[in-house]
Design a protein around this motif. Structure first.
Motif, PDB file in Angstrom:
ATOM      1  N   ALA A 286      -8.867  -6.179  10.914  1.00  0.00           N
ATOM      2  CA  ALA A 286      -7.824  -6.945  11.852  1.00  0.00           C
ATOM      3  C   ALA A 286      -6.466  -6.640  11.401  1.00  0.00           C
ATOM      4  N   GLU A 287      -6.379  -6.087  10.110  1.00  0.00           N
ATOM      5  CA  GLU A 287      -4.980  -5.767   9.745  1.00  0.00           C
ATOM      6  C   GLU A 287      -4.725  -4.314   9.782  1.00  0.00           C
ATOM      7  N   SER A 288      -5.811  -3.481  10.294  1.00  0.00           N
ATOM      8  CA  SER A 288      -5.428  -2.148  10.579  1.00  0.00           C
ATOM      9  C   SER A 288      -5.842  -1.812  12.006  1.00  0.00           C
ATOM     10  N   PRO A 289      -5.019  -1.723  12.793  1.00  0.00           N
ATOM     11  CA  PRO A 289      -4.935  -1.721  14.267  1.00  0.00           C
ATOM     12  C   PRO A 289      -5.387  -0.259  14.715  1.00  0.00           C
ATOM     13  N   GLU A 290      -5.213   0.881  13.793  1.00  0.00           N
ATOM     14  CA  GLU A 290      -5.750   1.972  14.169  1.00  0.00           C
ATOM     15  C   GLU A 290      -7.185   1.974  13.617  1.00  0.00           C
ATOM     16  N   GLY A 291      -7.606   1.416  13.087  1.00  0.00           N
ATOM     17  CA  GLY A 291      -8.976   1.391  12.487  1.00  0.00           C
ATOM     18  C   GLY A 291      -9.035   2.254  11.073  1.00  0.00           C
ATOM     19  N   LEU A 292     -10.101   2.217  10.471  1.00  0.00           N
ATOM     20  CA  LEU A 292     -10.350   2.870   9.139  1.00  0.00           C
ATOM     21  C   LEU A 292     -11.779   3.637   9.295  1.00  0.00           C
ATOM     22  N   PRO A 293     -12.006   4.685   8.407  1.00  0.00           N
ATOM     23  CA  PRO A 293     -13.195   5.274   8.363  1.00  0.00           C
ATOM     24  C   PRO A 293     -13.738   4.553   7.373  1.00  0.00           C
ATOM     25  N   VAL A 294     -15.192   4.586   7.078  1.00  0.00           N
ATOM     26  CA  VAL A 294     -15.845   3.451   6.361  1.00  0.00           C
ATOM     27  C   VAL A 294     -15.562   4.025   4.858  1.00  0.00           C
ATOM     28  N   SER A 295     -15.308   5.287   4.583  1.00  0.00           N
ATOM     29  CA  SER A 295     -15.007   5.560   3.357  1.00  0.00           C
ATOM     30  C   SER A 295     -13.835   4.896   2.789  1.00  0.00           C
ATOM     31  N   GLN A 296     -12.952   4.680   3.643  1.00  0.00           N
ATOM     32  CA  GLN A 296     -11.567   3.930   3.395  1.00  0.00           C
ATOM     33  C   GLN A 296     -11.821   2.484   3.424  1.00  0.00           C
ATOM     34  N   LEU A 297     -12.549   2.046   4.395  1.00  0.00           N
ATOM     35  CA  LEU A 297     -12.765   0.542   4.382  1.00  0.00           C
ATOM     36  C   LEU A 297     -13.492  -0.005   3.371  1.00  0.00           C
ATOM     37  N   TRP A 298     -14.393   0.737   2.716  1.00  0.00           N
ATOM     38  CA  TRP A 298     -15.278  -0.208   1.662  1.00  0.00           C
ATOM     39  C   TRP A 298     -14.446  -0.259   0.512  1.00  0.00           C
ATOM     40  N   PRO A 299     -13.573   0.548   0.114  1.00  0.00           N
ATOM     41  CA  PRO A 299     -12.746   0.216  -1.265  1.00  0.00           C
ATOM     42  C   PRO A 299     -12.026  -0.849  -1.103  1.00  0.00           C
ATOM     43  N   VAL A 300     -11.260  -1.070  -0.035  1.00  0.00           N
ATOM     44  CA  VAL A 300     -10.579  -2.011   0.257  1.00  0.00           C
ATOM     45  C   VAL A 300     -11.230  -3.460   0.388  1.00  0.00           C
ATOM     46  N   THR A 301     -12.358  -3.330   1.009  1.00  0.00           N
ATOM     47  CA  THR A 301     -13.147  -4.587   1.100  1.00  0.00           C
ATOM     48  C   THR A 301     -13.695  -5.076  -0.385  1.00  0.00           C
ATOM     49  N   ARG A 302     -14.077  -3.842  -1.097  1.00  0.00           N
ATOM     50  CA  ARG A 302     -14.632  -4.207  -2.308  1.00  0.00           C
ATOM     51  C   ARG A 302     -13.474  -4.781  -3.300  1.00  0.00           C
ATOM     52  N   ASP A 303     -12.354  -4.636  -3.143  1.00  0.00           N
ATOM     53  CA  ASP A 303     -11.258  -5.034  -3.920  1.00  0.00           C
ATOM     54  C   ASP A 303     -11.031  -6.384  -3.760  1.00  0.00           C
ATOM     55  N   ARG A 304     -11.215  -6.868  -2.533  1.00  0.00           N
ATOM     56  CA  ARG A 304     -11.134  -8.324  -2.031  1.00  0.00           C
ATOM     57  C   ARG A 304     -12.335  -8.996  -2.281  1.00  0.00           C
TER      58      ARG A 304
END
Length: 693
Positions: A25-43
């Motif tokens: 929701a904070e990334s309007p352009e979207g993210l590849p899962v390789s980038q999505l997972w690290p951000v999710t994990r840190d939260r």
């Protein structure tokens, strides 16, 4: 305390998916899962450590994010195009609406379960959509109707999966589907894809002439060069009128020479399979002096004859009361004919040229009703089983599907606290005429009885029952069909779109399953302007075997006659305290059976005593109600028992008195307004109890 401590892998997966959606929701352009997972994990601090305690090490939380996100896609919240995960507008709405893990999970899981239960239908919908040729489009509602899916669920799935041609599924008016809630970015992309496809957008809509209708859609997956596939294509049935062409009957020539035809004296030669848009252009030029309606009619008829009809389709025509049936045995062609009365022809193998059927005696009423309207070409596919049975009455051909209303059961009567004989009489009245009104004073259980009777008649299927409530502002457009304002998806404007009302939606469902009863409950039916609400449908309430032309119809549906299916039952309720039955117009009374529910008459008179006895409560409440009604002189204002049939008011020492004071006495205050009667003195509990003592 660690919020993840002790959490199972299932709980952790839900938290991961929820948090990943927040990141997207904070990334309007979207993210590849390789980038999505690290951000999710840190939260989610400690999620990997907690995960290791839950099972085999080969499974990881990152894999869980990838493999368990199907619900987000099937719900239309996330799309994974080109390896990049991105929230759709539906996903952004979901994230803002469901701010906790539990509600977020419940909703996307429901979307996944729906897909899982209807997987084959979704696959068929994608096959159909992927087969739509460039430059054409389909209505999402037609696509849903052909596959038996919920329209909103289908639109959402297409937003998540984005199969080939997903953007060709539009609203029926040619605009982007409201159910997709397209934002500015999606709208821009969607319209660009349509433009690249040759579908030019004018005022937010593409040309209706490029639409592939629901009737044609199932042919999209048939390869015309594949004989096996062609053999599996569903056969259609058509009316082709030949009994009065420019004042001359052509049936004798049709039967002798084996063909059917349309007069196309001015139409240029067009190839078989030509698009509707090309036919429209030709008709506009070749019949330039015709009226708009005449050109629309010719476009529809020529398109059906040249492109929609296929070899082996069934053909019906009549010459007066004689009805002839046959099968198409070839494609269309332009031929020379006397005065060009039959210059557009198709070969037909007539099956009963020497033994015509009788229009009145042999055809089912619904077919006769369709044929009685003024149309030269008409799709009769909904009746094809009945028509083929007339041609080939074989033993192995299934019997016609007819609905039957079930008898009233002792269990239903016991649940409703009424006599089984009385309930069975209601069923018999509906068998004789499928419209009935329950009327009486307030509190007599009209709506309650109507709803439970409707569920029984519909075999316990809630989807076969619809309840609407009439009121003074209710209109034909609200009830049946009409142009109504719809806010645009971006919230910046309003457009008028033809939308079906509850009756038309239920009629469509009833036609799809003619062996099942469908029930429409109209609560407070006398509060609406009935002539205004029913319009031309008034006629069909009395004559189910007739057809009419509708007030509103799209270009595609123009000229198609409309009938009310026989398996549609209408139950109404009417409060006589609002309006006496004597004030209902004669046309209404002629079309409905009326059954009274009155506090002093059976079955209502015994209901409260039975209810009290079933709960081992004292009889005082029934005695007080009897005394109250004995003091009310106006028969239409007597009080029904439902006000006193609530268990809670007998659990509270003051509950009974509270209901009497706040619900029953105000009704009588209104009744006696201005006549000087002291309502509390005459109808109060103390007065009545003193009388009973």
């Amino acid at each position: 305390m660690d919020p993840l401590a002790g959490a199972s892998r299932m709980v952790l997966t839900r938290k991961i998916l929820f948090e990943a959606a927040q990141v997207l929701a904070e990334s309007p352009e979207g993210l590849p899962v390789s980038q999505l997972w690290p951000v999710t994990r840190d939260r989610l601090p400690g999620v990997e450590e907690q995960w290791k305690q839950g099972g085999v090490e080969s499974n990881t939380p990152e894999l869980a994010l990838q493999f368990k996100s199907g619900g987000l896609v099937k719900s239309g919240w996330v799309t994974k195009a080109h390896g990049r995960w991105q929230l759709t507008p539906l996903g952004r709405i979901a994230v803002s609406k469901h701010s906790d893990v539990q509600s977020f999970t419940e909703v996307y899981h429901a979307g996944y379960k729906y897909w899982e239960q209807h997987r084959a239908a979704f696959e068929m919908a994608k096959r159909l959509l992927e087969s739509v040729p460039e430059g054409s489009w389909v209505a999402a509602s037609d696509l849903a109707g052909q596959t038996g899916l919920d329209g909103s669920r289908l639109v959402a799935l297409l937003q998540g999966e984005r199969p080939d041609g997903w953007y060709r599924a539009l609203d029926a008016d040619g605009g982007l589907p409201d159910a997709a809630h397209p934002d500015g970015e999606l709208r821009q992309r969607w319209e660009r894809l349509l433009e690249d496809d040759g579908l030019h957008i004018v005022l937010g809509q593409v040309s209706p002439a490029r639409r592939i209708t629901g009737a044609d859609m199932h042919q999209l997956v048939v390869d015309p060069d594949n004989d096996d596939a062609a053999a599996e294509r569903s056969r259609r049935a058509w009316l082709i009128r030949g009994s009065n062409v420019q004042g001359v009957s052509l049936m004798e020539d049709w039967l002798a020479d084996g063909y059917c035809s349309l007069p196309a004296s001015k139409l240029r030669e067009l190839p078989p399979g030509v698009t509707q848009e090309a036919i429209k252009v030709a008709v506009d030029e070749d019949y330039a002096h015709g009226s708009y309606n005449d050109k629309l009619k010719k476009t529809t008829e020529f398109f059906a004859f040249l492109s929609r009809m296929r070899e082996d389709d069934l053909v019906l025509s009549n010459d007066g009361g004689n009805v002839y049936l046959g099968y198409l045995r070839g494609g269309p062609g332009f031929r020379a004919s006397v005065e060009n009365r039959a210059n557009l022809q198709r070969p037909v193998e007539w099956a009963n040229a020497d033994a015509p059927l009788d229009f009145a005696d042999d055809l089912p009423d619904e077919i006769s009703a369709k044929l009685a309207t003024q149309h030269d070409v008409l799709d009769l596919t909904e009746f094809i089983d009945d028509l083929e049975r007339l041609i080939e009455p074989r033993q192995d051909r299934p019997l016609a599907r007819e609905f039957a209303l079930p008898d009233a059961t002792a269990e239903l009567a016991a649940d409703l606290l009424v006599d089984q004989d009385w309930l069975q009489e209601c069923v018999e009245l509906l068998r004789d005429r499928p419209q009935l009104i329950l009327y009486g004073p307030p509190g007599t259980g009209k709506t309650f009885l109507g709803q439970h009777l409707a569920q029984h008649l519909a075999g316990g299927k809630p989807e076969n029952v619809k309840l609407v409530q009439f009121h003074p502002a209710y209109s034909y457009e609200d009830f049946f069909e009409g142009f109504r304002p719809v806010q645009s998806a971006d919230g910046q404007g309003v457009a008028f779109k033809p939308l079906p009302g509850p009756l038309l939606r239920l009629v469509d469902a009833a036609r799809q399953r003619p062996e099942e009863p469908f029930v429409l409950i109209i609560d407070e039916i006398n509060r609406g302007n009935l002539a205004k609400i029913f319009g031309e449908l008034y006629f069909l309430l009395e004559y189910r075997d007739k057809a009419i032309d509708l007030l509103y119809s799209s270009a595609e549906e123009a000229g198609k006659p409309f009938t009310l299916p026989k398996n549609l039952i209408i139950l109404g309720t009417m409060n006589t305290a609002d309006r006496s039955i004597a004030l209902v117009d004669a046309a209404m009374r002629r079309r409905f059976a009326f059954v009274e529910l009155h506090p002093e008459e059976k079955p209502t008179a015994d209901v409260l005593r039975r209810w009290l006895a079933g709960r081992e409560l004292p009889e005082e409440a029934a005695l007080l109600l009897d005394e109250l009604n004995a003091r009310i002189e106006d028969r239409d204002f007597k009080i029904g028992p439902s006000y006193l049939m609530r268990p809670r008011i007998y659990q509270d020492a003051r509950g009974f008195e509270r209901v009497w004071r706040t619900q029953i006495l105000p009704l009588l205050e209104e009744h006696h307004y201005g006549d000087g009667v002291d309502v509390a003195e005459r109808y109060g509990l103390e007065t009545l109890r003193l009388q009973l003592s």
